[in-house]
Design a protein around this motif. Structure first.
Motif, mmCIF file in Angstrom:
data_model
loop_
_atom_site.group_PDB
_atom_site.id
_atom_site.type_symbol
_atom_site.label_atom_id
_atom_site.label_comp_id
_atom_site.label_asym_id
_atom_site.label_seq_id
_atom_site.Cartn_x
_atom_site.Cartn_y
_atom_site.Cartn_z
ATOM 1 N N ARG A 113 -0.211 41.705 62.975
ATOM 2 C CA ARG A 113 -0.927 42.232 64.135
ATOM 3 C C ARG A 113 -2.371 42.552 63.760
ATOM 4 O O ARG A 113 -3.308 42.127 64.423
ATOM 5 N N CYS A 114 -2.540 43.340 62.689
ATOM 6 C CA CYS A 114 -3.876 43.747 62.250
ATOM 7 C C CYS A 114 -3.737 44.383 60.877
ATOM 8 O O CYS A 114 -2.652 44.397 60.290
ATOM 9 N N THR B 242 -1.252 46.328 56.004
ATOM 10 C CA THR B 242 -1.094 45.271 56.999
ATOM 11 C C THR B 242 -0.033 45.684 58.005
ATOM 12 O O THR B 242 1.087 46.053 57.634
ATOM 13 N N ARG B 243 -0.400 45.645 59.300
ATOM 14 C CA ARG B 243 0.523 46.012 60.371
ATOM 15 C C ARG B 243 1.188 44.736 60.902
ATOM 16 O O ARG B 243 0.500 43.817 61.367
ATOM 17 N N LEU B 244 2.519 44.720 60.836
ATOM 18 C CA LEU B 244 3.280 43.577 61.323
ATOM 19 C C LEU B 244 3.928 43.914 62.655
ATOM 20 O O LEU B 244 4.392 45.038 62.862
ATOM 21 N N ASP B 245 3.968 42.963 63.559
ATOM 22 C CA ASP B 245 4.615 43.142 64.858
ATOM 23 C C ASP B 245 6.062 42.674 64.756
ATOM 24 O O ASP B 245 6.340 41.518 64.449
ATOM 25 N N PRO C 197 -4.765 37.795 61.451
ATOM 26 C CA PRO C 197 -3.971 38.186 62.622
ATOM 27 C C PRO C 197 -3.293 36.964 63.240
ATOM 28 O O PRO C 197 -3.891 35.888 63.355
ATOM 29 N N GLY C 198 -2.017 37.134 63.615
ATOM 30 C CA GLY C 198 -1.250 36.033 64.184
ATOM 31 C C GLY C 198 -0.500 35.209 63.152
ATOM 32 O O GLY C 198 0.372 34.409 63.508
ATOM 33 N N GLU C 199 -0.812 35.393 61.865
ATOM 34 C CA GLU C 199 -0.124 34.647 60.812
ATOM 35 C C GLU C 199 1.317 35.133 60.686
ATOM 36 O O GLU C 199 1.611 36.317 60.798
ATOM 37 N N ILE C 200 2.249 34.218 60.459
ATOM 38 C CA ILE C 200 3.649 34.554 60.215
ATOM 39 C C ILE C 200 3.843 34.688 58.709
ATOM 40 O O ILE C 200 3.537 33.766 57.944
#
Length: 346
Positions: free
Chosen positions: A298-299, A309-312, A328-331
């Motif tokens: 996420r960011c 690192t914040r993961l969604d 951001p957006g990387e898996i």
């Protein structure tokens, strides 16, 4: 002195407005031990301290000193030292008069009182402060004076109600070290209220965790840290991510993240994951960790020694320390050490 509270109940208010503040609270502090009451605001920590001190009268249960009930004794006859959060020094007295006040109440002569006050001011690292007015003291100095006053008459036990919460971090560390030194030198039984889990871990032989007027867990700092009984207890030790998902066949599942949940029945659950036990790493890397799945970045934020690192994860946030920031957006692949992951039925 061994301090015991047994089945303490207390409600405040009357009729429909009555609310339970303490419910069946029982624990003991062994002679010479340092015990912390840990919990959120409103958990009942300070109320227990006031019941032990005789400031509040419980509805049920008993307070015992060395096995003998003291419920009929007024506060001034319980032989306890008490340090409040707001110190409560007497503004019309000098520093040495404040420290000597418990001895004055005990009938000691002036020479003895002042000699003892001078000795204690030396021990709390305030030599020469005796003639000063308390209005001239800094916050840290006032706390030292309050601590000296509390132990002046050699109390059977020392009670402290969040004594360092109003100080900055460096002063808190100094006061913690001072209190531990006095505790060890005098062999005092100490019971301290705190909402700071790290403070409780560093200072205590035993921790009593409270939530909503009930005891959630009693144990050593290591027991509460490594084997927390509730999600709240797990989350209060260090920086954590709290995720809501479901357990299926002893696995906590939330979107692409799967965590071990041994012994937890199927159904809604909460997972508490300590940040220091997570990493982003390809399969096979990361000693002591196991693959937990993948998540979307996420960011991230800079955190000094590295990044967070914040993961969604299904709209929830899993925070992982990293050496650099992914896009951001990387898996990214997630690995988690099971020792820092705790799952509880919701």
């Amino acid at each position: 002195m061994e301090l015991t509270v047994r089945h303490i109940d207390l409600s405040m208010g009357e009729g429909k407005r009555a609310r339970t503040v303490l419910s069946d609270v029982s624990f003991s502090v062994p002679d010479g031990a340092f015990c912390s009451l840990l919990g959120e605001s409103g958990a009942g920590k300070s109320t227990i301290l006031k019941v032990i001190a005789g400031i509040l009268l419980q509805d049920g249960g008993s307070v015992l000193f060395d096995g003998a009930p003291v419920d009929g004794l007024p506060a001034h006859r319980r032989g306890l030292g008490f340090v409040f959060q707001d110190v409560r020094l007497f503004p019309h007295m000098t520093v040495e008069e404040n420290v000597a006040y418990p001895l004055r109440m005990a009938g000691a002569g002036k020479r003895e009182r002042l000699a003892r006050a001078g000795e204690l001011l030396e021990r709390v690292q305030l030599p020469g402060f005796g003639p000063r007015r308390v209005q001239t003291l800094s916050g840290g100095q006032a706390q030292r004076v309050a601590l000296a006053r509390a132990i002046a008459a050699a109390p059977a036990a020392l009670l402290l109600d969040e004594p360092f919460s109003g100080l900055d971090e460096s002063l808190r560390d100094d006061m913690r070290s001072l209190l531990l030194r006095l505790h060890r030198e005098d062999g005092l039984t100490v019971l301290m209220v705190t909402h700071d889990a790290n403070e409780a871990i560093m200072m205590s032989d035993r921790i009593v965790a409270l939530d909503g007027g009930h005891i959630s867990q009693i144990g050593t700092p290591e027991e509460l840290y490594r084997r927390p009984a509730t999600a709240k207890i797990a989350a209060c030790f260090g920086d954590c991510s709290v995720l809501k998902g479901c357990v299926e066949s002893e696995r906590f599942i939330l979107d692409g993240i799967v965590l071990p949940a041994l012994g937890i029945g199927d159904g809604p659950a909460v997972a508490v994951v300590r940040q220091g036990d997570c990493l982003l790493s390809p399969v096979g890397e990361g000693h002591g960790t196991v693959p937990a799945g993948e998540a979307v970045v996420r960011c991230g934020v800079y955190a000094g020694a590295g990044y967070l690192t914040r993961l969604d994860v299904a709209g929830q946030t899993l925070t992982v320390p990293t050496a650099s920031l992914p896009d951001p957006g990387e898996i990214v692949p997630v690995r988690i050490d099971g020792k820092g992951c705790f799952v509880f039925s919701a």
